[in-house]
Design a protein around this motif. Sequence first.
Motif, mmCIF file in Angstrom:
data_model
loop_
_atom_site.group_PDB
_atom_site.id
_atom_site.type_symbol
_atom_site.label_atom_id
_atom_site.label_comp_id
_atom_site.label_asym_id
_atom_site.label_seq_id
_atom_site.Cartn_x
_atom_site.Cartn_y
_atom_site.Cartn_z
ATOM 1 N N PRO A 10 0.796 -1.212 0.000
ATOM 2 C CA PRO A 10 0.000 0.000 0.000
ATOM 3 C C PRO A 10 0.833 1.270 0.000
ATOM 4 N N ARG A 16 -4.029 7.783 0.423
ATOM 5 C CA ARG A 16 -5.392 7.302 0.597
ATOM 6 C C ARG A 16 -5.892 7.733 1.961
ATOM 7 N N SER A 17 -7.204 7.716 2.127
ATOM 8 C CA SER A 17 -7.774 8.099 3.405
ATOM 9 C C SER A 17 -7.426 7.067 4.462
ATOM 10 N N SER A 18 -7.453 7.498 5.710
ATOM 11 C CA SER A 18 -7.114 6.589 6.808
ATOM 12 C C SER A 18 -8.032 5.370 6.859
ATOM 13 N N PRO A 19 -9.359 5.533 6.735
ATOM 14 C CA PRO A 19 -10.202 4.329 6.733
ATOM 15 C C PRO A 19 -9.857 3.361 5.611
ATOM 16 N N SER A 20 -9.518 3.907 4.437
ATOM 17 C CA SER A 20 -9.154 3.038 3.320
ATOM 18 C C SER A 20 -7.859 2.293 3.606
ATOM 19 N N LEU A 21 -6.891 2.972 4.210
ATOM 20 C CA LEU A 21 -5.621 2.334 4.545
ATOM 21 C C LEU A 21 -5.827 1.249 5.607
ATOM 22 N N ALA A 23 -8.529 -0.423 6.131
ATOM 23 C CA ALA A 23 -9.208 -1.547 5.480
ATOM 24 C C ALA A 23 -8.221 -2.385 4.680
ATOM 25 N N ALA A 24 -7.290 -1.718 3.976
ATOM 26 C CA ALA A 24 -6.291 -2.454 3.202
ATOM 27 C C ALA A 24 -5.387 -3.272 4.104
ATOM 28 N N THR A 115 -1.679 2.748 11.143
ATOM 29 C CA THR A 115 -2.675 2.009 10.370
ATOM 30 C C THR A 115 -2.331 0.517 10.300
#
Length: 558
Positions: A10, A16-21, A23-24, A115
């Motif tokens: 990643p 990318r946004s924190s929630p997206s990171l 989730a990844a 994250t």
Amino acid sequence: MTTAEHASAPLTTQARSSPSLVAAMTGHALRSFVRTPMSAFFTLIFPLIFLIVVSAIVGNEMTGAGVPVAQFLVAPFAVFGVAEAAFVVLATDTAVLRESGVLMRLRGTPVPAWTVLAGRIGAALVVAGFAVVLLTGVGAGVYGVEIIWRKVPALLLTLVLGIACFAALGLALVSVTRTSLAVQTLSQGLLIPLAFISDVFIVGADLPVWLARIGSALPLKHFARAAAEAFDPHGGYGFSPGGLAVIAAWAVLGAVVAGRRFGWSPRGTASPAVARPTPPSRAPAPAPAPAPAPARDHALAPLTARRAPGSMLRGQIRYALTTQWRDPLSVFFAVVFPVLLLALFPAVFPDGRIHGLTQAQFLLPGLAAYAIAVAGYVNMPEAVVQARGRGVLKRLRGTPLPWSSYLAGRVCSVLVVSALSTVLLVTVAVLFLRVRIDPVRLPALAFGVLLGVLCFTALGLALVALLRSATSLIAVTLGTLLPLSFISDVFVVGDAPLPGWLSAIADVFPLKHLAQALLAATGPAGHGAGLAYGHLAIVAAWAVAGLVVLRRVPLQRA
């Protein structure tokens, strides 16, 4: 792709946004969990096996309040799965990322390092939730466990708080240790013994005062009791304020320790045995190399010049034993764990008797058989299959080291570990648990241990020949040994007779017969040399079957 590479993937993308990171990173942690058979086994399969076997034995019995015992079996086993996911797996995976340098490299990227930890915690939450759903579904669908819907909010709160607590403690453990090997050994070595004194594996036992105090001081017992309250069909809404308060206090303590001591840089020297999110593997077997041979490992010496066969064998035995002692987790399950159970069960059930014998007298031979099976059927085959995966076995053909010396060294190392476990078990039983063993039968005991080693090493190597990967091998060895231990007079669940179909299954396989043969050699009653010829014959037959497979299927194939 390695764990370090995959975790860093990643970082090469745009911001990318924190929630997206998160989730990844959670998705990566879940893939890592699925690819780690030992973690998946102890988190999901082991509690499920425990539920199925114990429910088959005592699930139809009724409590004093007229509720089937099976109603109270789901909660403790689910709690164990949750603790495995949130404490053991999370701590080990995080320690591996730190030791391999992934966490340190993240500090120099635009991606917030937190994250990664959030992703690991999120994965622990998902896995723990799946474990609870799996066990509850099997309990409700197969054993008639009733879901108390008015208590579901209490159960959810208990689970969330329990996961937060053990995740915080797992990160705290990572923060005060140096290597991933130490983290995995300590986390698993702490959780399993505590499960026996915390109403998880043994519910409602009359523990000695000191054991009861240890259990009450730690969060696992309160977690198990709070979860059990949510499955109790009698009144209330299932909340356990006192237990939840203790769990919350431990969560705060773990978070404080982790916040103050956690480090992102490696603290120990990474090694091939631990620089991946899997259980610590055995070091590779002595790998042949063209001259000049690197002077990095004494185990390469037998490959660089012809030596006497006896000298080669001794070298291989020393090397195999060295790799064993460098793997504390395998030593724990093959040596320490059986001795711990032998000392613990009589303390928990001081007046209990099994088939007319004291707890210690009956458990001694079964736990010796279990130690032999772990060393020969689980640990040694895993080392061999990993050596084969690295091409070591194939390269041996071009070296002066005979294949027989390599194999004999592995088998002899199993014999040494099994003998050590048996001696420790007998010593503890005789000196501290008042077990009587007739010295006349010691040769029968030694013969039983030797035959057991030959049987389980032959079966383990036969599986290595039949299976291609370490992942499938571990799944088969653990997936067969642990269920058989519950029905083969090893992990004894009360004095009630087994259902006929379970007893028939146990009679087919060698573990029960080895335990019975060792019981004949250590039992206080009877005459003669202590040789149980019928049981020994079945163990020998399984050894021959394993050797037949080895003769027909090449062990060295890639």
